[in-house]
Every structure is written in C-alpha cells, then in structure tokens.
Scaffold this active site. Structure first.
Site, short mmCIF file in Angstrom:
data_model
loop_
_atom_site.label_atom_id
_atom_site.label_comp_id
_atom_site.label_asym_id
_atom_site.label_seq_id
_atom_site.Cartn_x
_atom_site.Cartn_y
_atom_site.Cartn_z
CB ALA A 1 9.56 4.90 1.16
N GLY B 1 6.41 4.32 5.19
CA GLY B 1 7.55 4.99 5.82
C GLY B 1 7.12 6.21 6.63
CD GLU C 1 7.98 1.46 7.99
OE1 GLU C 1 8.18 2.10 6.94
OE2 GLU C 1 8.22 0.26 8.11
CD GLU D 1 5.05 -0.29 4.26
OE1 GLU D 1 3.96 -0.67 4.76
OE2 GLU D 1 5.82 0.51 4.82
C1 HXC Z 1 5.58 8.83 -4.33
C2 HXC Z 1 3.47 9.62 -3.88
C3 HXC Z 1 3.37 8.78 -2.74
C4 HXC Z 1 4.48 7.95 -2.43
C5 HXC Z 1 1.53 9.91 -2.92
N1 HXC Z 1 2.32 10.29 -3.94
N2 HXC Z 1 2.15 8.98 -2.16
N3 HXC Z 1 4.56 9.64 -4.65
N4 HXC Z 1 5.56 7.99 -3.27
N5 HXC Z 1 4.49 7.14 -1.36
C6 HXC Z 1 2.01 11.28 -4.98
C7 HXC Z 1 1.02 10.73 -6.00
O1 HXC Z 1 1.70 9.95 -6.96
C8 HXC Z 1 0.47 12.00 -6.56
O2 HXC Z 1 1.40 12.55 -7.48
C9 HXC Z 1 0.42 12.94 -5.36
O3 HXC Z 1 1.35 12.40 -4.41
C10 HXC Z 1 -0.94 13.01 -4.71
O4 HXC Z 1 -1.37 11.69 -4.41
P1 HXC Z 1 -2.79 11.10 -4.90
O5 HXC Z 1 -2.65 9.62 -4.91
O6 HXC Z 1 -3.22 11.74 -6.16
O7 HXC Z 1 -3.73 11.58 -3.71
P2 HXC Z 1 -5.03 10.86 -3.12
O8 HXC Z 1 -5.88 10.34 -4.24
O9 HXC Z 1 -5.62 11.83 -2.16
O10 HXC Z 1 -4.50 9.59 -2.32
C11 HXC Z 1 -3.69 9.78 -1.19
C12 HXC Z 1 -3.04 8.41 -0.78
C13 HXC Z 1 -2.29 7.82 -2.01
C14 HXC Z 1 -4.10 7.43 -0.29
C15 HXC Z 1 -2.06 8.72 0.37
O11 HXC Z 1 -1.43 8.83 -2.56
C16 HXC Z 1 -1.46 6.62 -1.69
O12 HXC Z 1 -1.97 5.51 -1.53
N6 HXC Z 1 -0.14 6.80 -1.63
C17 HXC Z 1 0.81 5.72 -1.46
C18 HXC Z 1 0.77 5.24 -0.03
C19 HXC Z 1 1.72 4.07 0.17
O13 HXC Z 1 1.58 3.02 -0.45
N7 HXC Z 1 2.73 4.26 1.00
C20 HXC Z 1 3.73 3.24 1.26
C21 HXC Z 1 4.90 3.43 0.33
S1 HXC Z 1 6.08 2.14 0.54
P3 HXC Z 1 1.01 12.82 -9.04
O14 HXC Z 1 2.28 13.34 -9.62
O15 HXC Z 1 0.53 11.53 -9.58
O16 HXC Z 1 -0.08 13.87 -8.93
C22 HXC Z 1 6.91 2.53 1.93
C23 HXC Z 1 8.00 1.57 2.34
C24 HXC Z 1 8.75 2.12 3.50
O17 HXC Z 1 6.66 3.50 2.54
C25 HXC Z 1 9.88 1.26 3.94
C26 HXC Z 1 10.95 1.02 2.96
C27 HXC Z 1 11.54 2.24 2.31
#
Ligand code: HXC
Length: 257
Positions: free
Chosen positions: A65, A108, A111, A131
């Site tokens: 998400a 998400g 999911e 998360e």
């Molecule tokens: C918003 C995101 C994002 C996310 C990545 N990006 N994941 N933006 N929400 N979930 C964006 C980054 O901010 C970045 O933008 C660009 O995508 C590229 O990501 P990087 O981090 O620079 O890439 P990398 O170093 O290769 O790392 C990849 C990654 C990492 C390991 C996937 O991006 C990451 O950990 N993402 C978050 C994963 C996560 O925690 N997901 C769960 C979310 S909570 P910029 O503009 O900075 O370049 C969830 C809850 C669901 O899903 C249920 C309730 C809704």
C-alpha cells in the site's frame, strides 16, 4: 475509461491488467484501487472474457500500500471510511484471476496476489509482509490468507519479522503454484488463463466457488456443497457436450465459454 495507474488489455478471451506506477514500484493507492475495481467490473460484464491475469513490472508486482498516502491518516478517518475495505471486491471476483508476480510483492502487494486464485511467480519474485517494520500489521488479509496458505509457523515468521521469502521458498510453502523464468512469466500466466477461458464457464465458476468454500467451512459442509454443485452441472448442455466429445474422441465445443 482512461486509466492512469493500470494498463488494461484483452488477449483473446483473457483480460490482462498490468499495474503501472513504476515511479512507486506499483504501490497501491486509492487511484489504483478505483481503477482496478473498474477494470475487474468491465471484464466481469464482458461475456467474451473467461479469465483475468493481473501482473506488475519485472521489478515489482507491487511494493505494498502507498506509505506516503497512508502516513498522515488518523484512526477516525480510516475507521469512518472503512479504509481499504474496497479491496474485498477484488477478492470476490467471480471469474478466475491469476497473479503473475515478478520482483517485489510486499505488504498490500503480497495481499493482492493472495486475493487472486493462484500465483505464478518468476524466479525473481520476493514475497513479504513488512508492515510490522512500519509499526503496523497487515491490513488487506495478510495475517489471514497467508496463514491459510502457508500455515501458522511460516506466517508468524513472515508477519512478525517482516522478512522476505524468495520464489523457491514461496513454492515450497504452497504460496505460489509455479515458478518460471522471468521472460516466461507472462506467457505462462496467459496460457493458463487461456486454457481456463476455453472451458465451460459454469463449471469454471463453480470449481472456483467450491475450492474457496474449502477455506470457509467444515469438511462435511464443503463436501455437501461440492456434491450439489457437481449434480447441478448435469443440467448444462456443456456437461453433455464435454462427455460426448470424450466418448467420440473429439474436442468439445462448449456453448458457455
Ligand atoms: C510508497 C513506495 C513504496 C510504498 C516503494 N516506494 N515502495 N512508495 N509506498 N509501499 C517508492 C520509494 O519511496 C521510491 O520512491 C521508489 O518507490 C523506489 O523505491 P526504493 O525504495 O528507492 O527502491 P529499492 O531501494 O530498490 O527498494 C525496494 C523496496 C523498498 C525494498 C521494495 O521500496 C521498500 O521497502 N518499500 C516498502 C515496502 C513495504 O513496506 N511495503 C508495505 C507497505 S504497508 P522515491 O520517490 O523515494 O524515489 C502495506 C499495508 C497494506 O502494504 C495493508 C493496509 C493498507
């Protein structure tokens, strides 16, 4: 409808939806949800479509998400809006949906893949429920669907530590049905969807309903449900045709595809 965050195409009798927010690794925001719901509804209404493939990019199916969208939200806003409940509609699609996953399927994203009927993964796929590392927990079914799919021990491991699982581990654990090379991923998923779309739709829809019922009821009720559906298919022309074609050693010409 003009889409901003997804690409919607048809390939023969298959509907193909590609998540397309490359700048955010396909993070799922409210626009993605709105557009996915529309695309699913259109494919549902389109009689020619027999199955749907949902995919992302080579780098990410979806990285979760959208954290930037969620970060400022307050409890009352989320509660009043029943935040993210709209995703249930995707999970309730009647036509079969195959997730074709390459790269990150996190939070998400994992999911969403699990809401599909089965997952075909490329060997670069990485699944996780991170998360907990953000101070929250899965909210789109991760604690429930992952546990049903891989069992308590691995689900607890994933949900409590937030670690990622690679494609080989995901296949061993039963999260994904097949693993293929990245360049084969879309063809493999489209071929599976095309096969499903070539079959008699009433039997396909009932098969999906029957398998899903296994996750929601007792064995006795599930067996009764399956048997009743099985009986009911004998009211279809396609059952007569399918069995006649077998006996006559020819390909069936199903009416309700
Ligand atoms: C918003 C995101 C994002 C996310 C990545 N990006 N994941 N933006 N929400 N979930 C964006 C980054 O901010 C970045 O933008 C660009 O995508 C590229 O990501 P990087 O981090 O620079 O890439 P990398 O170093 O290769 O790392 C990849 C990654 C990492 C390991 C996937 O991006 C990451 O950990 N993402 C978050 C994963 C996560 O925690 N997901 C769960 C979310 S909570 P910029 O503009 O900075 O370049 C969830 C809850 C669901 O899903 C249920 C309730 C809704």
């Amino acid at each position: 409808m003009a889409y901003e965050t997804v690409i919607v195409e048809t390939r023969g009798n298959v509907g193909l939806i590609t998540l397309n927010r490359p700048q955010a690794l396909n993070a799922l925001n409210s626009t993605v949800l709105k557009e996915l719901k529309q695309a699913f509804a259109d494919f549902h209404d389109n009689e020619a479509i027999g199955a749907i493939v949902l995919t992302g990019s080579e780098r990410a199916f979806a990285a979760g998400a959208d954290i930037k969208e969620m970060q400022p939200l307050q409890f009352a806003d989320m509660y009043k809006a029943e935040f993210i409940s709209g995703w249930d509609e995707i999970a309730k699609a009647r036509k079969p949906v195959i997730a074709a996953v390459s790269g990150f399927a996190l939070g998400g994203g994992c999911e969403l893949a699990m809401m599909c009927d089965f997952i075909i993964a490329s060997d670069t796929a990485k699944f996780g429920q991170p998360e907990i590392t953000l101070g929250v927990i899965p909210g789109m079914g991760g604690s429930q669907r992952l546990t049903r799919m891989v069992g308590k021990s691995k689900a607890m491991d994933m949900v409590l530590t937030g670690r990622m699982m690679d494609a080989a581990e995901a296949e061993r654990a039963g999260l994904v049905s097949r693993v293929v090379a990245p360049e084969r991923l879309l063809d493999e998923a489209l071929a599976a969807a095309d096969k499903i779309a070539s079959l008699s739709q009433p039997s396909v829809l009932m098969a999906k309903e029957a398998v899903n019922r296994a996750l929601e009821t007792t064995l006795e009720e599930g067996l009764r449900f399956e048997r009743r559906l099985f009986h009911s298919l004998f009211a279809t022309e396609d059952q007569k045709e399918g069995m006649a074609a077998f006996i006559e050693k020819r390909k069936p010409a199903f009416k309700h595809r």
